[in-house]
Each structure stands twice: as structure tokens, then as C-alpha cells.
Design a protein around this motif. Structure first.
Motif, mmCIF file in Angstrom:
data_model
loop_
_atom_site.group_PDB
_atom_site.id
_atom_site.type_symbol
_atom_site.label_atom_id
_atom_site.label_comp_id
_atom_site.label_asym_id
_atom_site.label_seq_id
_atom_site.Cartn_x
_atom_site.Cartn_y
_atom_site.Cartn_z
ATOM 1 N N SER A 61 67.359 62.942 0.390
ATOM 2 C CA SER A 61 68.659 63.598 0.549
ATOM 3 C C SER A 61 69.558 63.385 -0.665
ATOM 4 C CB SER A 61 69.353 63.072 1.805
ATOM 5 O OG SER A 61 69.568 61.666 1.707
ATOM 6 N N ASN A 62 69.313 62.307 -1.425
ATOM 7 C CA ASN A 62 70.143 62.021 -2.603
ATOM 8 C C ASN A 62 69.391 62.255 -3.902
ATOM 9 O OD1 ASN A 62 68.410 59.881 -2.138
ATOM 10 N ND2 ASN A 62 69.893 58.295 -2.705
ATOM 11 N N GLN A 63 68.490 63.239 -3.897
ATOM 12 C CA GLN A 63 67.674 63.538 -5.073
ATOM 13 C C GLN A 63 68.515 63.920 -6.282
ATOM 14 O OE1 GLN A 63 66.405 68.023 -4.817
ATOM 15 N NE2 GLN A 63 65.582 67.011 -3.004
ATOM 16 N N LEU A 64 69.611 64.662 -6.064
ATOM 17 C CA LEU A 64 70.429 65.119 -7.188
ATOM 18 C C LEU A 64 71.104 63.953 -7.902
ATOM 19 C CD1 LEU A 64 72.086 68.330 -5.684
ATOM 20 C CD2 LEU A 64 70.072 68.159 -7.159
ATOM 21 N N ILE A 65 71.470 62.932 -7.145
ATOM 22 C CA ILE A 65 72.083 61.749 -7.760
ATOM 23 C C ILE A 65 71.078 61.051 -8.669
ATOM 24 C CG2 ILE A 65 73.081 59.481 -7.287
ATOM 25 C CD1 ILE A 65 74.183 60.658 -4.674
ATOM 26 N N LEU A 66 69.836 60.908 -8.183
ATOM 27 C CA LEU A 66 68.807 60.268 -8.999
ATOM 28 C C LEU A 66 68.539 61.077 -10.266
ATOM 29 C CD1 LEU A 66 66.590 58.211 -9.553
ATOM 30 C CD2 LEU A 66 65.041 59.600 -8.162
ATOM 31 N N LEU A 67 68.387 62.390 -10.131
ATOM 32 C CA LEU A 67 68.102 63.214 -11.298
ATOM 33 C C LEU A 67 69.223 63.121 -12.328
ATOM 34 C CD1 LEU A 67 66.604 66.468 -9.701
ATOM 35 C CD2 LEU A 67 65.437 64.385 -10.420
ATOM 36 N N ASP A 68 70.460 63.065 -11.845
ATOM 37 C CA ASP A 68 71.601 62.938 -12.752
ATOM 38 C C ASP A 68 71.583 61.596 -13.478
ATOM 39 O OD1 ASP A 68 74.305 63.839 -13.722
ATOM 40 O OD2 ASP A 68 74.905 62.013 -12.653
ATOM 41 N N GLN A 69 71.270 60.515 -12.748
ATOM 42 C CA GLN A 69 71.236 59.190 -13.360
ATOM 43 C C GLN A 69 70.106 59.066 -14.388
ATOM 44 O OE1 GLN A 69 73.390 56.482 -13.145
ATOM 45 N NE2 GLN A 69 74.629 58.144 -12.272
ATOM 46 N N GLN A 90 70.900 58.169 -18.226
ATOM 47 C CA GLN A 90 70.458 56.879 -18.757
ATOM 48 C C GLN A 90 69.285 56.982 -19.731
ATOM 49 O OE1 GLN A 90 70.223 53.536 -16.036
ATOM 50 N NE2 GLN A 90 71.458 54.619 -14.500
ATOM 51 N N SER A 91 68.441 58.009 -19.565
ATOM 52 C CA SER A 91 67.247 58.083 -20.413
ATOM 53 C C SER A 91 67.153 59.371 -21.223
ATOM 54 C CB SER A 91 65.985 57.951 -19.557
ATOM 55 O OG SER A 91 65.837 59.084 -18.713
ATOM 56 N N ASP A 92 68.035 60.326 -20.923
ATOM 57 C CA ASP A 92 67.987 61.645 -21.566
ATOM 58 C C ASP A 92 66.678 62.375 -21.273
ATOM 59 O OD1 ASP A 92 69.221 63.681 -23.011
ATOM 60 O OD2 ASP A 92 68.205 63.116 -24.868
ATOM 61 N N ILE A 93 66.113 62.117 -20.100
ATOM 62 C CA ILE A 93 64.913 62.822 -19.637
ATOM 63 C C ILE A 93 65.299 63.687 -18.445
ATOM 64 C CG2 ILE A 93 62.641 62.584 -18.547
ATOM 65 C CD1 ILE A 93 62.264 60.011 -20.131
ATOM 66 N N LYS A 94 64.981 64.947 -18.521
ATOM 67 C CA LYS A 94 65.284 65.871 -17.437
ATOM 68 C C LYS A 94 64.066 66.007 -16.531
ATOM 69 C CE LYS A 94 67.073 70.509 -16.473
ATOM 70 N NZ LYS A 94 67.550 71.794 -17.066
ATOM 71 N N VAL A 95 64.256 65.696 -15.261
ATOM 72 C CA VAL A 95 63.168 65.748 -14.281
ATOM 73 C C VAL A 95 63.336 66.999 -13.416
ATOM 74 C CG1 VAL A 95 62.028 64.599 -12.337
ATOM 75 C CG2 VAL A 95 62.996 63.236 -14.218
#
Length: 499
Positions: free
Chosen positions: A90-98, A102-107
Motif C-alpha cells: 500500500s505504501n509502494q509510492l513512498i518506497l519508490l520516492d525514497q 537516496q540512490s538516484d535509481i528509478k524503479v
């Protein structure tokens, strides 16, 4: 010789993995390094519906390390994909944003059909000897952390695919929940699997002859590792009886052993259910699948297998399930693609959109099986509820909307903007107008017009029907659809008859 250094990152249910490859036309795909970090993303999500703060921090830390290693290898291209656990969080967007911050990697989170189609393409690229198994009748069992994808091939053609929420990580979470009351893990897993697998068999496998099981997916490499280290003289594929006799040193002492045990028991259950002769374990991972797709696009590294035909075959089998008039569907598909190809300068669409038009033409009347009065709306709901392997969720939305509005004018964007983007809206309008025109040319469902010549002229699209039949009905209804086509493309279609 142009060589690209490519990184593939898998944000999976049980681990974070990264493989770095060299990709070139001359040498194909060469693996340089493989990094793995075990973690419990699936355990979090399948138990609680979201990713814990602790797991989120762990993922970001590892992704920062991956970024540094990518820089050391001078990676020039990468993809990072999330799969079933991320899809359900449910909080996938928060993880993708972090991760991005933090790593400049887009998932990017893959849809279920995209994920399993990637595995399928990689298997065809790397396991070249499997072609014979698919010709003889094989069930590809694609193991994810939270689900298993079952795809049946007969005579080398994909007949259907179905996803079941029976992944090893999900089974593991059930075992943890019930652990104080468990007397036999194996019996409990067997009982848990029985309902869905038996229901699947009754609906899809009756009368099917399946000689082989081909197991792939994120859970299989670990199983291959265990087999290779405990059974030194095995040859592949392994017989079902021999696979059932394999004695893995697996207790319930660690998470990885639990998952491998669940994977093994699930495979045994499926193989027994379909009465397969043997089982082939493929060690292909998602990273291997990602680089195959990249190489296919970047350096035109082809497998020799027609994957587009598999997607079309899947749509055709869905149509058959809903008793679609296939003669009508095939004729509309022919007419639609003839119109599409003749006006490329007007629509500006490509091969992928042409494929979506074909799928729409094949499935446009499937909803009549539910209720003829609301067939278009029913067709929309069927497609939105049915997985078509090889196309993404967004592409499935496009196909569903092409069909949904086939019988009338397309609604303004403001009415459906929550579902699609502006670019997708324009694509749908164009494909819908083409499908309307093609469908009305076979309005009687009797294939009076089996061949057409389509010519784009200065102010009109000239469609010449080569037929001896009376097409008064088609001509009479053509004008209304011509109005819609003209509104979409700014050019008037004209229907002529040539005996």
C-alpha cells in the motif's frame, strides 16, 4: 564494436539482486557480476499489506551500494524493476520516492503479465532446447514470491495463462501465522494448495495432455542450487517420480529453507495434478530476463521465436472461451489492420499500437457471452479482469476502452481522465475509429467482404470491397462510422464495391 554495459536490478520478494552485463551485437550477452542481498520484503507485504520502515531503510541502503558499483563498472544503461510484493504494498509510492531520492535509481513496478512475459522471453533465449518440450505439450510454471503463473503450450503455441496467489513467500507467511498449531508442515501446505489448484485444473486442464513442466521464476534458482549440491548425477529434465523422491536437507530453521521447501512442494503438487512426465528447472532470473529484453531492443538480438504471435494466440483463446464468432473476429482483424497500415501518415502509431488493435478486434464481441444487450460494456469488464500475457496493465486499459466505446461516439477526455493519460486517450480514439470502421464492414457477420483495397487519397480514404455479395447493409451503416472516422483523422472514408 559497440559494447554497452548494462545493469539489471530486481527488487524482489525475498532479495535485492543486481547483475551487470556487457551487451553487443558480436558477443551477445556477457555477465560481469552478480550481487544478491537477502531480505524480507515479501514477508512484510503479504502479512501486513505494506513495507515496514526497517525494510524500507534496508532497501534504500542496498540500492545506494548498487549505485556505487554501477559507477565503478561504468554502467551506461540500467533498469530496476519491482514485482509482486511491491505491486501489493500500500505504501509502494513512498518506497519508490525514497529509492529515487537516496540512490538516484528509478524503479518501475512491473504488472504481473509483463513480469512473466519477461521470464518467458528469457527462457526462450537461454534454454534453446526447450522448443521440443513446448511442441510436445508443456506447462510453464513461473514462480513469483506471492504468486505462480501457469502457462500452457500445445504444439509450441501459448494456449492460455493464469495467475494464482500461491507463491512460496505467501505460503511461508501462512506457516508463520499458524506455527503454534502445526503438526505437519507438508500436510498443511498440501491442504492449502488443493483448493485453488483443483479448481484451476477443472476449469482449464480438462482433456489437456501435458507431458512436461518447465519451472522458472524468482524462486527456482535457489531450488536448482539445492538440487545441484545434493544430487550430483541428475540430468535434465528430471522425471516426475525422481523429483518426488528427491530428499532435500530442508528443515524449517531458516527463511530461505522454508521458501525452498514451499517451492518444492508446490511444484510436486502441480506436476502430480497434470500428470506430467518430467520437470525442467530453469535457473533464469528476472535480471537475465531484463537483459534479454534490453538486448532485443538495443542490438536486435533475436530469439527466433515470434512472441507477438503468442500474445495474439492468447487473445484468440480468450475469445474462444467466450464463444466469440472467430470467423467474424478474424475478418474484422484483417480489415482493421488493412486500414491501419494504409493511413500510417495520419495516425503516427507504431507496431505496438497495431498489436493492441489486433487484440481489440479479436475480443470486441466477447461480452455478448454474458449479455448481448450490453456486450461492449461486458467486453470491457472481461478484458479488465483477464490477464493477457505480454501486454502491460496500461495497454490492457487501452484495448478495453477501444472496445467499450465501439458502438458510439467516444466520450470527452474529462469523463475518463482518471483512468488514462492524454496520450493514451488520443491513441484510443484513433484505434477505436479504425475498429468501428472495420467492424461495420462485416456487420452481418457473414464475411461478405473478405478482401479490400485501401487507398489514401487527397481528401478521402477509398475502401474498395472485392466481393460478389450484396453489401447494401454494410453501405447503409457505413456512413455513421465514417463520420466518427473523419472526426478522428480529418479525412472521409468512402466505400466502393468492385465485383
Amino acid at each position: 564494436m559497440a559494447i554497452t554495459t548494462y545493469a539489471a536490478i530486481d527488487v524482489g520478494s525475498t532479495e535485492l539482486a543486481m547483475k551487470i552485463y556487457e551487451v553487443s551485437k558480436a558477443n551477445g550477452i556477457v555477465e560481469l557480476t552478480h550481487l544478491r542481498h537477502k531480505m524480507s520484503l515479501g514477508t512484510d507485504v503479504f502479512a501486513n499489506g505494506q513495507i515496514s520502515y526497517k525494510t524500507m531503510s534496508e532497501i534504500c541502503r542496498v540500492m545506494k551500494d548498487f549505485k556505487k558499483i554501477m559507477e565503478e563498472y561504468q554502467v551506461t544503461a540500467y533498469h530496476a524493476y519491482g514485482t509482486d510484493a511491491l505491486r501489493e504494498a500500500s505504501n509502494q509510492l513512498i518506497l519508490l520516492d525514497q529509492i529515487k531520492l537516496q540512490s538516484d535509481i528509478k524503479v518501475r513496478i512491473l504488472s504481473n503479465s509483463e513480469e512473466h512475459f519477461l521470464y518467458y522471453k528469457a527462457v526462450m533465449q537461454n534454454e534453446r532446447n526447450l522448443g521440443t518440450l513446448l511442441d510436445e505439450g508443456a506447462l510453464i510454471v513461473d514462480m513469483g514470491g506471492g504468486s505462480v503463473q501457469l502457462s500452457l503450450f500445445t504444439e509450441g503455441t501459448l494456449e492460455f495463462t493464469q495467475n494464482l496467489k500461491l507463491g512460496p513467500s505467501r505460503i511461508q507467511e501462512l506457516l508463520h501465522t499458524l506455527e503454534p498449531e502445526i503438526f505437519s508442515y507438508r500436510d498443511l501446505i498440501s491442504e492449502y494448495l488443493d483448493k485453488d489448484l483443483n479448481e484451476f485444473s477443472q476449469m482449464y486442464l480438462q482433456g489437456k495432455k501435458i507431458r512436461h513442466i518447465i519451472a522458472t521464476g524468482i524462486m527456482i534458482p535457489e531450488l536448482v542450487y539445492h538440487v545441484a549440491n545434493t544430487q550430483k548425477n541428475l540430468t535434465w529434465p528430471i522425471s516426475r517420480k525422481e523429483f518426488n523422491r528427491l530428499d532435500f536437507p530442508l528443515g524449517m530453521s531458516s527463511t530461505q529453507n522454508e521458501i525452498t521447501l514451499s517451492t518444492t512442494l508446490l511444484l510436486r503438487k502441480i506436476a502430480s495434478l497434470v500428470k506430467a512426465n518430467d520437470i525442467y528447472l530453469s535457473s533464469i532470473g528476472l535480471c537475465d530476463s531484463m537483459v534479454v529484453e534490453y538486448a532485443e531492443k538495443k542490438v536486435k538480438l533475436l530469439t527466433g521465436h515470434d512472441f507477438t504471435q503468442d500474445i495474439i494466440a492468447t487473445a484468440q483463446n480468450i475469445a474462444l472461451r467466450y464463444h466469440v464468432d472467430m470467423n467474424h473476429a478474424e475478418n474484422v482483424t484483417y480489415l482493421a489492420t488493412e486500414i491501419f497500415d494504409s493511413i500510417r501518415k495520419l495516425h503516427g502509431l507504431g507496431k505496438r499500437e497495431r498489436l493492441l488493435l489486433q487484440i481489440g478486434a479479436i475480443l470486441h464481441s466477447c461480452g455478448a457471452y454474458v449479455n448481448m444487450a450490453g456486450s461492449r460494456e461486458n467486453s470491457y469488464k472481461i478484458i479488465m479482469s483477464t490477464e493477457i500475457i505480454g501486454i502491460s496493465h496500461k495497454e490492457r486499459v487501452i484495448v478495453a476502452n477501444i472496445i467499450r466505446y465501439d458502438s458510439g461516439y467516444f466520450p470527452p477526455y474529462s469523463e475518463i481522465e482518471d483512468e488514462i493519460s492524454r496520450d493514451e486517450y488520443i491513441t484510443i480514439v484513433k484505434l477505436c475509429a479504425i475498429l468501428k470502421l472495420a467492424n461495420v464492414l462485416d456487420k452481418s457477420n457473414t464475411q461478405k467482404i473478405k478482401r479490400v483495397s485501401v487507398t489514401l487519397e487527397d481528401s478521402s480514404l477509398r475502401i474498395v470491397a472485392h466481393t460478389m455479395a450484396d453489401i447494401t447493409l454494410e453501405k447503409g451503416l457505413f456512413h455513421n462510422k465514417a463520420d466518427i472516422f473523419e472526426e478522428a483523422f480529418g479525412i472521409r472514408p468512402v466505400l466502393k464495391k468492385k465485383k
